[in-house]
Structure formats: C-alpha cells, structure tokens
Design an enzyme around this catalytic site. Structure first.
Site, PDB file in Angstrom:
ATOM      1  N   ASN A  62       1.006   1.746   7.200  1.00  0.00           N
ATOM      2  CA  ASN A  62       0.724   0.860   6.076  1.00  0.00           C
ATOM      3  C   ASN A  62       0.632   1.601   4.749  1.00  0.00           C
ATOM      4  OD1 ASN A  62       0.393  -1.752   7.458  1.00  0.00           O
ATOM      5  ND2 ASN A  62      -1.295  -0.715   8.476  1.00  0.00           N
TER       6      ASN A  62
ATOM      7  N   ARG B 124       0.812  -1.223   0.000  1.00  0.00           N
ATOM      8  CA  ARG B 124       0.000   0.000   0.000  1.00  0.00           C
ATOM      9  C   ARG B 124       0.844   1.271   0.000  1.00  0.00           C
ATOM     10  NH1 ARG B 124      -4.301  -0.837   4.722  1.00  0.00           N
ATOM     11  NH2 ARG B 124      -2.852  -2.448   5.404  1.00  0.00           N
TER      12      ARG B 124
ATOM     13  N   LYS C 188       8.867  -1.042   2.984  1.00  0.00           N
ATOM     14  CA  LYS C 188       8.142  -0.179   3.911  1.00  0.00           C
ATOM     15  C   LYS C 188       8.984   0.211   5.113  1.00  0.00           C
ATOM     16  CE  LYS C 188       4.720  -1.930   6.342  1.00  0.00           C
ATOM     17  NZ  LYS C 188       3.380  -2.365   6.787  1.00  0.00           N
TER      18      LYS C 188
ATOM     19  N   TYR D  71      30.199  34.322  -6.049  1.00  0.00           N
ATOM     20  CA  TYR D  71      30.453  32.893  -5.863  1.00  0.00           C
ATOM     21  C   TYR D  71      31.879  32.711  -5.372  1.00  0.00           C
ATOM     22  CZ  TYR D  71      31.758  28.099  -6.823  1.00  0.00           C
ATOM     23  OH  TYR D  71      32.239  26.827  -6.693  1.00  0.00           O
TER      24      TYR D  71
ATOM     25  N   ASN E 103      -5.105  -3.759  20.030  1.00  0.00           N
ATOM     26  CA  ASN E 103      -3.804  -4.408  20.149  1.00  0.00           C
ATOM     27  C   ASN E 103      -2.754  -3.563  19.445  1.00  0.00           C
ATOM     28  OD1 ASN E 103      -1.690  -6.245  20.339  1.00  0.00           O
ATOM     29  ND2 ASN E 103      -2.377  -7.421  18.555  1.00  0.00           N
TER      30      ASN E 103
END
Length: 455
Positions: free
Chosen positions: A225, A14, A21, A363, A171
């Site tokens: 997820n 997902r 993941k 610069y 849980n």
C-alpha cells in the site's frame, strides 16, 4: 472450470506516485505482472482483470503479454465486493470456480495457489480462503473459525473490537469461490461499515461451508500500500532469489548488498562480490567473478569472466575476458574470448576479436576489431559526423598508439601500426606504419614576454 479475477482498480494514493500502484516495479517486474505470472500455470479458462484508476495505462502495460487478460471496468471504486460484482455480467454463463487475487500482493507462489485450488476442489466448501498466522497482524482483517474448522466471519481491522484484534489469523485476500453460489449473494452486499464500501469478505458468512488454508510462508501474503511495504517486499524477494542461487552453487560474499532479477541465470562456481547488481535478462557463465561494484543489465557472460567496478548493459562477453575497473560496455558491445577491457574504457556497438586488448582511457563506438589488436591509451573512434554514424574497421594484429583518433568511415588493415598522437582520416593498408601528426617545431632561445607585457 476455473476463472481467475485480479482486483487492480485502486488508486494507491499512499504510494504518492503518478504511476498506478499495480504498475510499481518489484525487482524489475510490475506488481500486476507478478500476480498474473503466479497464476499462469493454473489452467484457467478465463483471466479477468478488474481495472479502474488509469485503466488505459494498465491496459497498455500488458499489451505485450502473449495471452492478455479480459478487462472489466469498475467505476467508481466502491470496495472489493463492488469490484467482484462487476463480474456478474461477463461470467453470467460461467460454471466452476472463481479464484480472486489482488493486484498488489505480488509474492504468492504458484505452488500455494495450486494447493488452495486442490483443497477447495477436494472439499465441500462454497469458498476457501488463504490465511496466515502473523506475530504482528496489524493492518489485516481477522479470520474467525468455528470449532469444526470452518470459517464463521472475516472482520476488517478497522471494524474489529479490542478482543477481536487479539486474533492473529489474518485474511490474505485470496479466495476460491464456487461461482454459482457467489453470484447469488453478490447482489445483496451492503456498505454498513466504517468505510462505506462493499466488502467481498461479507460474502463469507453467507457462503457455507467456508474453509481456510494457512499459508506456510507468511511472507507470501504481503500486500503493498505504500513505499515502505514495497521496499519490504523487495527485500523478501531478493532474499528468496539469493537463497535459490546459493543452493545452486553461487557464492555471494555479502548477500544483503547485492540484488538480482528473476531473469538472471548463473552457472556454477560463480562468485558475486559486494555491491553488485543484476537487471533484466542476464546469463552468467561458470566460474565468473563479478564485482565488487558491478552493474550487469541484460547481458551475457561466458565462463571465467571477471568484472570489477564496471557497468555492462546489453553486452555479450565471451569466455576468459577481464572487464574493468571503471569500464562501460554499452548496448551492442560484443567482446571476444580472452580480451582485456581496462580502466575507463567505453565500448558501444562494437565487436572485438579474440585476444584484443583495450587497456585504458579509450572509446570504441561503431567499430569492428579483429583478433589480437592492441588499442593504445586514449584511442578514440570518431564515429559521428554531426548527422550520421560511421564504422571503423581495424584488422587483426594491428596497434594504435596513445592518443590516436580514427575518423570514420575508416578501414585499417592487418598488422598496421598507428603512431601515437595520429589523427587518421584515410584507410591504411596491411603491414603499414601510419603517421598523421604535425611536425614538431623547436624555437631556440625562446623567452616569453613578462606578465606586464613589457619587453
């Protein structure tokens, strides 16, 4: 004895990402590293990482850790119970507690895990699980308790009845087991559920007594997820970091618009303006004012530094310096005390002495400037010859005129004045005026041709 197992084998489809993941970044640190960091001080004898999807990539990401985990392969991935079954061989002679964590639950505090361990050890429980009361428990398995407070069952949401879904005790997926008891019931797990997987939660009914601990801050148990949940956890973590530093004397003008890294340390009386971001290991001294619109990455700032609409990347800035607006300090920039880095100035691999001023449109690359140098608008150190980089050295109290080009390698002495529009290719001695430009010519009575070319 204590062993810690982290479940990190899933694909995370997902997330819609080529990156596993558990390697997704959260405030600059991967989810997996956050989980490992949260349990680093628990005193465990062994840390085991259960891997599967892109396991080699996960291994490579942890290669730099001082004390890397043991890797245990789960192939195929048939659920959390199947993952923990893979520990039966590596832990066959282990005696003690097994703490099981998920690699995609990154906000758990070490204090919470310590509390879970203490409660488990002080009780007669075969397993103690972390739980939370949520206003909206959607997506979580529900925990059911008996009248004496022991856990009777955990039911995954997809397997819950309508009445069971009304229970808001969920849980967290964090368990402390007596390993010897767990190892006896793991082989008997079945896959009689909607997913056809082996659930670790099915061991709870077989391990008695089972007890639970409600976490004080439900935000700690947030699992990830998809990218919506990743963004939500990022927001929680950023809020936690900003509150920490506001309690220590840092002012955020618009806290929600600013982001921090956990490796950023602030002094006192720092003011952070809106749209300011800190990445990596940053050290910000007392009394600094950063922003608006600043990005500070891997940089160290002394006290009383002002940064406005500027980017600092792996730079060192001494006290009393002003940077911006629209300046860019690149890696290797080392700015001395009370310097001024102004509009549209870029500095790379260069050191500037105290009181040096580079006010605009310049610069400086691969250069060393002394104290009190004044760099005129449009000054360029031409450091690259097409093959190699070369250094430019400018002595203290020297001045460059507007639109000067200093072609390295080059040494300019002290108290040198370089005339505007000069291209300097040879060293300049102390106390000299250097002019290197074509003589101006004027053509009297000049008249351009008409546009059709006819005179």
């Amino acid at each position: 004895m204590l062993a810690v197992a982290v479940l990190a084998a899933g694909k995370g489809t997902r997330m819609c990402s080529d990156l596993p993941k558990v390697l997704q970044p959260l405030a600059g640190v991967t989810l997996l590293e956050r989980v490992l960091n949260s349990c680093a001080a628990l005193g465990q004898q062994r840390t085991l990482l259960i891997v599967g999807h892109q396991a080699e990539r996960v291994q490579a990401a942890l290669r730099s850790r001082r004390e890397g985990p043991e890797f245990v392969w789960q192939e195929p991935q048939l659920g959390t119970g199947h993952g923990v079954q893979q520990l039966l061989v590596p832990l066959k002679d282990f005696r003690g507690q097994l703490l099981v964590l998920n690699g995609d639950v990154p906000l758990l505090r070490a204090e919470t895990l310590g509390q879970l361990l203490r409660q488990h050890r002080d009780s007669d429980a075969a397993v103690t699980l972390l739980t939370a009361r949520l206003e909206d428990p959607s997506g979580y398995g529900r925990v059911f308790c008996r009248d004496d407070g022991t856990v009777s069952a955990i039911v995954e949401e997809r397997d819950c009845s309508g009445e069971q879904r009304l229970n808001n005790r969920v849980n967290a997926g964090v368990y402390c087991f007596d390993w010897q008891q767990l190892s006896t019931v793991l082989p008997g797990l079945g896959a009689d559920n909607d997913q056809g997987e082996l659930y670790l939660t099915d061991t709870i009914a077989r391990l008695q007594p089972a007890r639970q601990l409600d976490v004080a801050d439900a935000g700690e148990i947030g699992g990830i997820n998809d990218r919506h949940q990743l963004a939500h956890c990022e927001g929680l973590l950023q809020q936690r970091l900003r509150r920490l530093w506001m309690d220590r004397g840092v002012s955020f003008i618009d806290p929600a618009s600013c982001t921090l890294s956990e490796d950023t340390l602030f002094g006192r009386d720092v003011v952070v303006e809106p749209q300011t971001h800190f990445r990596g290991r940053c050290r910000i001294g007392d009394g600094c004012r950063i922003g608006p619109g600043a990005l500070i990455e891997g940089s160290t700032l002394g006290r009383d530094v002002t940064v406005c609409f500027a980017v600092l990347n792996q730079a060192r800035v001494a006290e009393g310096v002003s940077v911006g607006p629209y300046a860019h300090l690149r890696p290797g920039a080392d700015i001395g005390a009370h310097c001024r880095i102004g509009n549209f100035v870029e500095v790379k691999q260069s050191s500037l002495g105290q009181g040096t001023r580079v006010n605009h449109l310049s610069y400086l690359g691969d250069a060393s400037l002394g104290d009190r140098v004044n760099v005129g608008a449009g000054t360029i150190t031409a450091n690259y010859d097409g093959v190699h980089k070369h250094r430019t050295v400018i002595g203290s109290s020297s001045k460059t005129g507007a639109n000067s080009v200093l072609v390295a390698p080059l040494t300019v002495g002290e108290n040198v004045t370089i005339a505007a529009g000069s291209t300097i290719t040879r060293d300049a001695e102390d106390n000299s005026l250097v002019i290197a430009r074509a003589r101006q010519l004027s053509k009297a009575n000049y008249r351009p041709l008409p546009e059709n070319g006819e005179g």
